[in-house]
Design a protein around this motif. Structure first.
Motif, PDB file in Angstrom:
ATOM      1  N   THR A 109       0.886  -1.170   0.000  1.00  0.00           N
ATOM      2  CA  THR A 109       0.000   0.000   0.000  1.00  0.00           C
ATOM      3  C   THR A 109       0.918   1.212   0.000  1.00  0.00           C
ATOM      4  O   THR A 109       1.566   1.526   0.991  1.00  0.00           O
ATOM      5  CB  THR A 109      -0.858   0.000   1.283  1.00  0.00           C
ATOM      6  OG1 THR A 109      -1.607  -1.189   1.293  1.00  0.00           O
ATOM      7  CG2 THR A 109      -1.789   1.186   1.332  1.00  0.00           C
ATOM      8  N   LEU A 155       0.239   4.410  -0.438  1.00  0.00           N
ATOM      9  CA  LEU A 155      -0.263   5.623   0.202  1.00  0.00           C
ATOM     10  C   LEU A 155      -1.695   5.376   0.644  1.00  0.00           C
ATOM     11  O   LEU A 155      -2.469   4.775  -0.096  1.00  0.00           O
ATOM     12  CB  LEU A 155      -0.232   6.777  -0.819  1.00  0.00           C
ATOM     13  CG  LEU A 155      -0.429   8.193  -0.315  1.00  0.00           C
ATOM     14  CD1 LEU A 155       0.677   8.584   0.666  1.00  0.00           C
ATOM     15  CD2 LEU A 155      -0.418   9.184  -1.483  1.00  0.00           C
ATOM     16  N   LYS A 156      -2.019   5.841   1.859  1.00  0.00           N
ATOM     17  CA  LYS A 156      -3.411   5.766   2.301  1.00  0.00           C
ATOM     18  C   LYS A 156      -3.953   7.189   2.416  1.00  0.00           C
ATOM     19  O   LYS A 156      -3.344   8.043   3.067  1.00  0.00           O
ATOM     20  CB  LYS A 156      -3.510   5.056   3.647  1.00  0.00           C
ATOM     21  CG  LYS A 156      -4.939   4.920   4.117  1.00  0.00           C
ATOM     22  CD  LYS A 156      -5.074   4.097   5.367  1.00  0.00           C
ATOM     23  CE  LYS A 156      -6.510   4.127   5.842  1.00  0.00           C
ATOM     24  NZ  LYS A 156      -6.732   3.376   7.075  1.00  0.00           N
ATOM     25  N   GLU A 177      -0.889   2.155   5.478  1.00  0.00           N
ATOM     26  CA  GLU A 177       0.166   2.417   4.506  1.00  0.00           C
ATOM     27  C   GLU A 177       1.323   1.457   4.779  1.00  0.00           C
ATOM     28  O   GLU A 177       1.655   1.197   5.937  1.00  0.00           O
ATOM     29  CB  GLU A 177       0.637   3.863   4.694  1.00  0.00           C
ATOM     30  CG  GLU A 177       1.286   4.424   3.487  1.00  0.00           C
ATOM     31  CD  GLU A 177       1.396   5.940   3.579  1.00  0.00           C
ATOM     32  OE1 GLU A 177       0.357   6.608   3.674  1.00  0.00           O
ATOM     33  OE2 GLU A 177       2.530   6.418   3.576  1.00  0.00           O
TER      34      GLU A 177
END
Ligand code: MIC
Ligand code: SF4
Length: 658
Positions: free
Chosen positions: A474, A476-477, A588
Motif C-alpha cells: 500500500t 499511500l493511504k 500504509e
C-alpha cells in the motif's frame, strides 16, 4: 410513460444499450471540446490510434488554461495544438481568446446536441439544452474518431425551481445552495434536470453558471429545457437558426426531486477549502479580505462582470484589497471595453487581466501567505490557488465586489444599506454579442501541414496486459474526497509538463506526500488506498496515467468519482471498492495481494475479489465494471485495447454503421 429531456436526447443519440439506469449505453457524440492542458494528450492519442480526420459534426480546440506562456513548453503545446487542429480538422481558439466553456457557449453550443469534452466543466452548455459531458482525453479522442461514448445510464433527478431570485441573490447562490444540501458527492451517477416555473425567470447566462458548477456536485451533467430565453440568447449571438424547442414530457418520471424556491435564496459563500462548505455570507461577514477575483468559466461572462462594473462605477476599492477581473472570453472584454466599462473598472482600482483560466489553477494572482481570497470560481481545493494552506472562498461577483469595496466579507445587502446609493445591479445582456472572431480559426482557415512537436512533447506510455497475479505494498493511504488536484496538481511549475509524462509523474501525489513518486518507482508495483469519492474534480487523465507510469497497479477506495474511474480503466489500473471496515484496517506499507487470477477474473465478469493483507487477514473488494470496461482493463488500457481490436478486425473507434 413520458420521457425526461435527458432521455430524449440520449435516445436520439443511442447506438448501443438501453436507457435503463445503471446499464451501460453507447451514444453518438455531435460536438467535441478540448483545451490546452488536456488537449495535447487527446491529439497524441488520436495520432496513436491512426485516426486521420475528425468525424464529429464539430470539434474545437481551445487554448485557455495557461495563456501567459511563461515557459516555451506552454508555447510549444499551443503551437502543437494549432497544428493538430489544422491537420485533423478542428476549430482552433488562440491563447487569450477565452476559456473553452465560455467561447464554446458563445460560438457553438446548441440545443439537443451531445458533446464530450476533456474538461470537467464541459456540462456548461446544458444551460442551452445541450447534453454535454466531461471525460478523460482518450474518450474524447475516440469520440472524435467517430466512436461512441460509453457511460452508465445515470439517474435523472428533477431539480424543480420555484419563485424568482430576490435582489442580490444570483445564479451562483442557486448552485451553492445545492452544494450546501447535497455535498460534493451528492450528484455522482446523476443528471440534474432543471424544471419548474423558476426556469423561465433565469436567463441563459444564469443557467450556464448553474450547469457549469453542477460538476462540483459530481453530477454527470446538468441540463435546462429551452424556451424564449434560449431563443433570445441565441439570437443575440446571431445564431437564432440553431434554436430548437426541447424539454421533458409533462408526465416524465424522475428518480428523485429536489425543490429550490429561488425567492428564499440569499447571498451564499463556500468557505475554504471545499465547494460544499457553504454558509450565508452574513455568517462570515467581517473577515478581512486581501484579494478578490472575478472570472472563470462559472462567473467570467459579460453578464457576470457588468454587475461588478456597475457596483464599482464612481467608487474606489479598499486600499488593502486587490480586485482582479479576468474575463471568461475576449468577446466579453471587447464588449465591456467598447461600452466604457473597462475604463470605469480600472478607475475603481481593478487589475484587468486577459481572458484566461489562469488564477483558477494557481497560474498568476497567487494569494499572499496567510491571506484571504474571494473568488467567483467553482473550486477552492486546498493549494489549487498556488499556495499551500490557502484560504479561498467562492461566491458571486456581487459578493466579491462588495468585499473589494469594504475590505472585508460583507453581505451586499448590508453594504447597500450602509452606502445608501448602491443599487442591486441585476443582470443585463448586450443587444448583440458582436465581438470580433479574429481569434477563432475554422478548419478551412487552418494550415494542414502536419503536427509540430517541441522537445517537451513525448509519447503516451502504454501498459502491458493485466497480470494474473497482482501484489505489492500500500503505497499511500488517503482520506475522503481526494481531488485530481492532489494527484496531479495544475499549478504552473507542474502544468508545463502535461505533454511529458515521465517528468510529470515525478509530481504524482506530491501534494499529499512528496516522496510518493520515488517510493512508487522503487516498489515497482503496489496500490493506492482511499476513502470516499476518490479522484473528484478535474477530468485530467494524467491523474491515472502518471500513477500507471510509476507502476501503480490499482486503487482500493470506498468509492470513486465518475470521470476518474473511467480514466483508471482507460489506463489499465484496477479500481476496487472496499468497505469502511477494510479501509479503516488497512495501513500504509501493508502488503496487499489479490488472491484471484486477476486477468482471468476481470475478463470473466467476476465482481468480488479477495484481498489478502500482510499474509494475515482477508477482505472482499468489489469491481463494478461493464463487459467493455473489463476488456479494456485486461488489455492494459483503452489505447492498447482499441489498437488490438483494430488489428484483429474488430471494433474500431468508428461506429459500427460507418
Ligand atoms: C480544472 O478546473 O481543474 C481544469 C484545470 O480545468 C481541469 C482540466 C485539466 O486538468 O486540465 C478540469 O476541470 O477537467
Ligand atoms: Fe478553467 Fe477554472 Fe474553468 Fe477549469 S474551472 S476550465 S481551470 S476556469
Amino acid at each position: 410513460m413520458g420521457q425526461t429531456l435527458t432521455e430524449k436526447i440520449l435516445e436520439d443519440h443511442l447506438v448501443e444499450g438501453e436507457l435503463e439506469t445503471g446499464e451501460e449505453i453507447g451514444i453518438e457524440i455531435d460536438q467535441v471540446l478540448t483545451q490546452d492542458t488536456t488537449g495535447t494528450l487527446v491529439w497524441l492519442q488520436f495520432e496513436a490510434l491512426d485516426l486521420d480526420d475528425v468525424q464529429t459534426e464539430l470539434a474545437a480546440q481551445y487554448c485557455d488554461h495557461q495563456t501567459y506562456q511563461f515557459d516555451f513548453k506552454n508555447t510549444d503545446d499551443h503551437r502543437f495544438l494549432r497544428s493538430a487542429a489544422g491537420t485533423f480538422g478542428a476549430h482552433f481558439s488562440r491563447p487569450g481568446n477565452g476559456i473553452c466553456h465560455n467561447v464554446h457557449k458563445e460560438n457553438f453550443a446548441a440545443p439537443g446536441k451531445t458533446m464530450l469534452g476533456s474538461d470537467s466543466h464541459t456540462p456548461t452548455p446544458g444551460g442551452l439544452g445541450e447534453l454535454a459531458i466531461g471525460s478523460g482525453g482518450l474518450d474524447v479522442a475516440v469520440a472524435m474518431g467517430g466512436g461512441p461514448y460509453y457511460i452508465e445510464m445515470p439517474e435523472v433527478v428533477n431539480v424543480r425551481l420555484e419563485g424568482e431570485l430576490p435582489d442580490w441573490a444570483t445564479a451562483k447562490d442557486v448552485i451553492l445552495e445545492l452544494l450546501r444540501r447535497l455535498s460534493v458527492k451528492g450528484g455522482v451517477g446523476k443528471v440534474l434536470e432543471y424544471t419548474g416555473p423558476g426556469v423561465e425567470t433565469l436567463t441563459v447566462p444564469e443557467r450556464t453558471t448553474i450547469t457549469n458548477m453542477g460538476t462540483e456536485l459530481g453530477a454527470t451533467t446538468s441540463i435546462f429545457p429551452t424556451d424564449e430565453e434560449t431563443e433570445d440568447y441565441l439570437s443575440r449571438l446571431g445564431r437564432e437558426d440553431e434554436y430548437v424547442e426541447i424539454g421533458p414530457d409533462e408526465d416524465a418520471e424522475y428518480a428523485d426531486e429536489i425543490v429550490v424556491d429561488l425567492s428564499d435564496l440569499e447571498p451564499l459563500i463556500a468557505q475554504p477549502s471545499m465547494p460544499d462548505n457553504v454558509v450565508p455570507v452574513s455568517e462570515v461577514a467581517g473577515t478581512e479580505v486581501d484579494q478578490c477575483i472575478i472570472g472563470s468559466c462559472t462567473n467570467g461572462a459579460y453578464e457576470d462582470i457588468l454587475p461588478a462594473a456597475k457596483m464599482l462605477e464612481g467608487r474606489e476599492i479598499n486600499k488593502t484589497t486587490d480586485l482582479i477581473v479576468a474575463p471568461g472570453s475576449k468577446q466579453a472584454s471587447e464588449l465591456l471595453a467598447r461600452e466604457g466599462w473597462v475604463a470605469e473598472m480600472m478607475a475603481a482600482g481593478v487589475n484587468f487581466s486577459e481572458a484566461t483560466c489562469g488564477a483558477c489553477i494557481g497560474i498568476g494572482h497567487v494569494p499572499a501567505s496567510d491571506s484571504v481570497s474571494l473568488r467567483t470560481f467553482n473550486r477552492n481545493f486546498e493549494g489549487r490557488s498556488g499556495i499551500e494552506d490557502d484560504s479561498v472562498y467562492l461566491c458571486s461577483p456581487e459578493v466579491a465586489t462588495a468585499a473589494a469595496l469594504k475590505g472585508e466579507i460583507v453581505d451586499p445587502r448590508d453594504l447597500a444599506d450602509e452606502l445608501g446609493d448602491l443599487e442591486a445591479p441585476g443582470l443585463e445582456m448586450p443587444e448583440k454579442y458582436d465581438g470580433s472572431k479574429a481569434d477563432l480559426i475554422s478548419p478551412d482557415e487552418a494550415p494542414d501541414d502536419g503536427l509540430i512537436k517541441g522537445p517537451n512533447i513525448g509519447d503516451v506510455p502504454l501498459k502491458d496486459e493485466l497480470d494474473s497475479h497482482l501484489a505489492g505494498p500500500t503505497l499511500l493511504k488517503m482520506e475522503d474526497n481526494i481531488t485530481t488536484d492532489h494527484i496531479i496538481p495544475a499549478t504552473q511549475d507542474i502544468l508545463m509538463y502535461r505533454s511529458n509524462i515521465p517528468k510529470l509523474s515525478e509530481f504524482t501525489l506530491s501534494r499529499v506526500d512528496d516522496e510518493f513518486a520515488q517510493r512508487a518507482l522503487d516498489a515497482d508495483g503496489g496500490f493506492l488506498v482511499a476513502g470516499e469519492n476518490y479522484g473528484q474534480g478535474s477530468s485530467r487523465e494524467h491523474a491515472a496515467l502518471c500513477p500507471m507510469y510509476l507502476g501503480v497497479e490499482g486503487v482500493l477506495a470506498q468509492s470513486f468519482a465518475r470521470i476518474h474511474k473511467a480514466n483508471l480503466f482507460n489506463f489499465g489500473l484496477i479500481p476496487l471498492e472496499i468497505d469502511e471496515e477494510t479501509y479503516e484496517k488497512i495501513d500504509e506499507g501493508d502488503d496487499v495481494e489479490i488472491v484471484d487470477d486477476v486477468a482471468e477474473a476481470v475478463r470473466s465478469g467476476q465482481e468480488e475479489f479477495t484481498v489478502r493483507v500482510n499474509d494475515d487477514w482477508e477482505a472482499t473488494a468489489h469491481l463494478d465494471a461493464s463487459a467493455r470496461e473489463r476488456e479494456i482493463l485486461a488489455d492494459g488500457g483503452k489505447l492498447s485495447h482499441t489498437k488490438k481490436q483494430a488489428e484483429s478486425g474488430g471494433d474500431s473507434p468508428a461506429p459500427a454503421d460507418d
